[in-house]
Design an enzyme around this catalytic site. Sequence first.
Site, PDB file in Angstrom:
ATOM      1  CE1 TYR A   8      -5.292  -8.878  15.445  1.00 22.95           C
ATOM      2  CE2 TYR A   8      -5.603  -6.545  15.890  1.00 22.95           C
ATOM      3  CZ  TYR A   8      -5.722  -7.863  16.272  1.00 22.95           C
ATOM      4  OH  TYR A   8      -6.289  -8.166  17.488  1.00 22.95           O
ATOM      5  CE  LYS A  58      -8.841  -9.550  15.459  1.00 25.87           C
ATOM      6  NZ  LYS A  58      -9.476 -10.717  16.064  1.00 25.87           N
ATOM      7  CG  ASP A  67      -5.235 -23.710  10.166  1.00 28.88           C
ATOM      8  OD1 ASP A  67      -5.788 -22.614  10.412  1.00 28.88           O
ATOM      9  OD2 ASP A  67      -4.349 -23.844   9.305  1.00 28.88           O
ATOM     10  CB  VAL A  68     -10.103 -21.131  12.573  1.00 30.24           C
ATOM     11  CG1 VAL A  68     -10.408 -21.649  13.963  1.00 30.24           C
ATOM     12  CG2 VAL A  68      -9.079 -20.004  12.611  1.00 30.24           C
TER      13      VAL A  68
HETATM   14  P1  NAP Z   1      -3.118 -15.228  21.898  1.00 35.17           P
HETATM   15  O1  NAP Z   1      -2.697 -15.254  23.346  1.00 35.17           O
HETATM   16  O2  NAP Z   1      -2.068 -15.209  20.842  1.00 35.17           O
HETATM   17  O3  NAP Z   1      -4.138 -16.445  21.667  1.00 35.17           O
HETATM   18  C1  NAP Z   1      -4.676 -16.741  20.406  1.00 35.17           C
HETATM   19  C2  NAP Z   1      -4.829 -18.235  20.282  1.00 35.17           C
HETATM   20  O4  NAP Z   1      -5.314 -18.551  18.960  1.00 35.17           O
HETATM   21  C3  NAP Z   1      -3.491 -18.946  20.434  1.00 35.17           C
HETATM   22  O5  NAP Z   1      -3.604 -20.103  21.214  1.00 35.17           O
HETATM   23  C4  NAP Z   1      -3.152 -19.262  18.990  1.00 35.17           C
HETATM   24  O6  NAP Z   1      -2.224 -20.311  18.788  1.00 35.17           O
HETATM   25  C5  NAP Z   1      -4.516 -19.591  18.440  1.00 35.17           C
HETATM   26  N1  NAP Z   1      -4.483 -19.663  16.983  1.00 35.17           N
HETATM   27  C6  NAP Z   1      -3.627 -19.020  16.138  1.00 35.17           C
HETATM   28  N2  NAP Z   1      -3.854 -19.380  14.875  1.00 35.17           N
HETATM   29  C7  NAP Z   1      -4.858 -20.271  14.892  1.00 35.17           C
HETATM   30  C8  NAP Z   1      -5.527 -21.018  13.888  1.00 35.17           C
HETATM   31  N3  NAP Z   1      -5.187 -20.935  12.583  1.00 35.17           N
HETATM   32  N4  NAP Z   1      -6.538 -21.842  14.254  1.00 35.17           N
HETATM   33  C9  NAP Z   1      -6.875 -21.954  15.561  1.00 35.17           C
HETATM   34  N5  NAP Z   1      -6.270 -21.291  16.561  1.00 35.17           N
HETATM   35  C10 NAP Z   1      -5.265 -20.456  16.232  1.00 35.17           C
HETATM   36  O7  NAP Z   1      -4.038 -13.956  21.616  1.00 35.17           O
HETATM   37  P2  NAP Z   1      -5.066 -13.149  22.546  1.00 35.17           P
HETATM   38  O8  NAP Z   1      -4.408 -11.884  22.935  1.00 35.17           O
HETATM   39  O9  NAP Z   1      -5.643 -14.048  23.584  1.00 35.17           O
HETATM   40  O10 NAP Z   1      -6.165 -12.778  21.443  1.00 35.17           O
HETATM   41  C11 NAP Z   1      -7.389 -13.493  21.293  1.00 35.17           C
HETATM   42  C12 NAP Z   1      -8.267 -12.722  20.308  1.00 35.17           C
HETATM   43  O11 NAP Z   1      -8.497 -11.406  20.807  1.00 35.17           O
HETATM   44  C13 NAP Z   1      -7.630 -12.559  18.930  1.00 35.17           C
HETATM   45  O12 NAP Z   1      -8.620 -12.659  17.933  1.00 35.17           O
HETATM   46  C14 NAP Z   1      -7.087 -11.146  18.993  1.00 35.17           C
HETATM   47  O13 NAP Z   1      -6.972 -10.575  17.707  1.00 35.17           O
HETATM   48  C15 NAP Z   1      -8.153 -10.463  19.828  1.00 35.17           C
HETATM   49  N6  NAP Z   1      -7.688  -9.228  20.457  1.00 35.17           N
HETATM   50  C16 NAP Z   1      -6.679  -9.218  21.354  1.00 35.17           C
HETATM   51  C17 NAP Z   1      -6.287  -8.023  21.914  1.00 35.17           C
HETATM   52  C18 NAP Z   1      -5.194  -7.952  22.939  1.00 35.17           C
HETATM   53  O14 NAP Z   1      -4.843  -6.836  23.364  1.00 35.17           O
HETATM   54  N7  NAP Z   1      -4.620  -9.059  23.392  1.00 35.17           N
HETATM   55  C19 NAP Z   1      -6.901  -6.833  21.542  1.00 35.17           C
HETATM   56  C20 NAP Z   1      -7.928  -6.871  20.608  1.00 35.17           C
HETATM   57  C21 NAP Z   1      -8.321  -8.077  20.078  1.00 35.17           C
HETATM   58  P3  NAP Z   1      -0.664 -19.922  18.363  1.00 35.17           P
HETATM   59  O15 NAP Z   1       0.003 -19.563  19.622  1.00 35.17           O
HETATM   60  O16 NAP Z   1      -0.149 -21.145  17.707  1.00 35.17           O
HETATM   61  O17 NAP Z   1      -0.703 -18.756  17.408  1.00 35.17           O
END
Ligand code: NAP
Length: 246
Positions: free
Chosen positions: A154, A158, A62-63
């Site tokens: 959020y 960011k 858990d980061v």
């Molecule tokens: P995602 O599919 O929800 O993946 C995020 C991963 O982080 C999940 O496996 C999640 O586990 C894990 N996580 C959550 N809380 C955590 C914690 N406390 N400690 C360690 N790991 C944890 O999201 P994604 O879309 O791939 O996003 C990845 C990154 O890109 C994020 O920082 C997001 O804000 C950023 N981002 C995404 C988008 C987009 O359009 N998708 C756009 C801009 C930025 P759980 O499933 O248990 O939560």
Amino acid sequence: MTKQEKTAIVTGAARGIGKSIAARLAKSRLNIVVSDILYEDAQKTAKELESFDIKALAIKTDVSNAGDVDKLIKTTLEEFGSVEYLINNAGITRDNLSIRMSEEEWDQVIDINLKGTFLCSQYAAKAMMKKRFGRIVNISSVSGILGTAGQANYASSKAGIIALTKSMARELGGRNITVNAIAPGFILTEMTEKLPDKVKEDYLTQIPLKRAGTPDDIAEVVNFLISPSASYITGTVINVNGGMVM
Ligand code: NAP
């Protein structure tokens, strides 16, 4: 083929963008620590990465918890001997309008996205400083630049990541550690899948390249930022959002 000696930690790497980043860096012949709160999924990802003939290890983290982050770095050093690359990708959303947002929704997002990025960077940087080499890439968001209605928590986390990136880049540059950020736009993952169709359609109208991004679009830029080609780049934010921000 021989096993590689350099190691990358990717947080939130069990699925989504983090998993693509982990696979891209494994393709670049780095050993990978798959850090995620979802341990079983992280183990599956680590197993898949071994097909690249590198070493991969899943560590439940858990980061937002300093004890977990301390264990993440200590275990990485015990198992692999060093940590050269850190990709701070773990992140969550808890959307709500500001006037309705609970203190818990605010705190959870700031704790995981911003404090988590800080803690992982702080612990990893101590190990990197000894080796006088390190590459840290933080995953911010277009929301941190433009702000997003319904995402005050959020977007603030960011935007904070961008300021953290620049501050740490200034502090660590003298030790040959670069710190950069990527601001993804609308990327197709489980995080965005749950958005209402209307919101997804609205996003597409704001993207000059007229398509959503893929996790691989982000992974390629991470791979560039940690490569020797980017060794003179630090404290920057790269927009990978199809032109949403320019
Ligand atoms: P995602 O599919 O929800 O993946 C995020 C991963 O982080 C999940 O496996 C999640 O586990 C894990 N996580 C959550 N809380 C955590 C914690 N406390 N400690 C360690 N790991 C944890 O999201 P994604 O879309 O791939 O996003 C990845 C990154 O890109 C994020 O920082 C997001 O804000 C950023 N981002 C995404 C988008 C987009 O359009 N998708 C756009 C801009 C930025 P759980 O499933 O248990 O939560």
